[in-house]
Design an enzyme around this catalytic site. Structure first.
Site, PDB file in Angstrom:
ATOM      1  N   LEU A  42      34.480  -5.091  10.122  1.00 11.89           N
ATOM      2  CA  LEU A  42      35.826  -5.518   9.724  1.00 11.89           C
ATOM      3  C   LEU A  42      35.685  -6.868   9.027  1.00 11.89           C
ATOM      4  O   LEU A  42      35.983  -7.929   9.571  1.00 11.89           O
ATOM      5  CB  LEU A  42      36.732  -5.605  10.952  1.00 11.89           C
ATOM      6  CG  LEU A  42      38.230  -5.577  10.713  1.00 11.89           C
ATOM      7  CD1 LEU A  42      38.638  -4.434   9.795  1.00 11.89           C
ATOM      8  CD2 LEU A  42      38.975  -5.435  12.020  1.00 11.89           C
ATOM      9  N   HIS A  43      35.171  -6.828   7.805  1.00 11.17           N
ATOM     10  CA  HIS A  43      34.885  -8.026   7.039  1.00 11.17           C
ATOM     11  C   HIS A  43      35.417  -7.867   5.621  1.00 11.17           C
ATOM     12  O   HIS A  43      35.446  -6.763   5.095  1.00 11.17           O
ATOM     13  CB  HIS A  43      33.364  -8.261   7.009  1.00 11.17           C
ATOM     14  CG  HIS A  43      32.984  -9.590   6.469  1.00 11.17           C
ATOM     15  ND1 HIS A  43      32.785  -9.816   5.145  1.00 11.17           N
ATOM     16  CD2 HIS A  43      32.792 -10.782   7.091  1.00 11.17           C
ATOM     17  CE1 HIS A  43      32.468 -11.091   4.942  1.00 11.17           C
ATOM     18  NE2 HIS A  43      32.465 -11.682   6.121  1.00 11.17           N
ATOM     19  N   ALA A  44      35.858  -8.941   5.029  1.00 11.68           N
ATOM     20  CA  ALA A  44      36.318  -9.003   3.648  1.00 11.68           C
ATOM     21  C   ALA A  44      37.313  -7.901   3.283  1.00 11.68           C
ATOM     22  O   ALA A  44      38.441  -7.911   3.732  1.00 11.68           O
ATOM     23  CB  ALA A  44      35.128  -9.043   2.694  1.00 11.68           C
ATOM     24  N   PRO A  46      37.612  -4.523   4.023  1.00 17.41           N
ATOM     25  CA  PRO A  46      38.225  -3.747   5.107  1.00 17.41           C
ATOM     26  C   PRO A  46      39.216  -4.576   5.928  1.00 17.41           C
ATOM     27  O   PRO A  46      40.254  -4.069   6.350  1.00 17.41           O
ATOM     28  CB  PRO A  46      37.037  -3.308   5.964  1.00 17.41           C
ATOM     29  CG  PRO A  46      35.867  -3.371   5.057  1.00 17.41           C
ATOM     30  CD  PRO A  46      36.149  -4.473   4.097  1.00 17.41           C
TER      31      PRO A  46
END
Length: 115
Positions: A42-44, A46
């Site tokens: 769950l980075h950038a 997403p």
């Protein structure tokens, strides 16, 4: 947090209340677990999709990982959890559309954040 017996009672009250799906006022909340399986976690990008989806709902929504809880509508908060591939998170909502909110976020995560 407090130390000693008083602190333990406070911690237990909080954890027990959450696990029963109740907020501090004894009202119902909706809680589901989800496992993030996409490559970057769950980075950038997403995380941006996740925040946008969370903001579609009126309910207050939290994401919890390793006993750290943040506002699901806050990009910095969500990024601060360091959610990587394989992380299991709790999605917790309280409000009029809490079930719809959590279910939509679980579906988004399950789809690996497909557009």
């Amino acid at each position: 947090m407090k130390n000693g017996i008083d602190g333990m009672e406070e911690i237990c009250y909080t954890i027990c209340s959450i696990s029963k799906g109740k907020n501090m006022e004894g009202m119902s909340m909706y809680i589901k677990q989800a496992t993030v399986n996409n490559q970057v976690g769950l980075h950038a990008r997403p995380a941006t999709f996740f925040i946008q989806k969370a903001n579609e709902f009126k309910s207050t929504i939290w994401v919890e990982k390793d006993e750290q809880r943040v506002n699901a509508k806050s990009l910095l908060g969500v990024l601060s959890l360091g959610i990587i591939k394989g992380s299991t998170i709790d999605l917790i909502a309280d409000g009029t559309d809490e079930k719809d909110a959590v279910d939509a976020l679980v579906e988004l995560i399950s789809s690996d954040f497909a557009d």
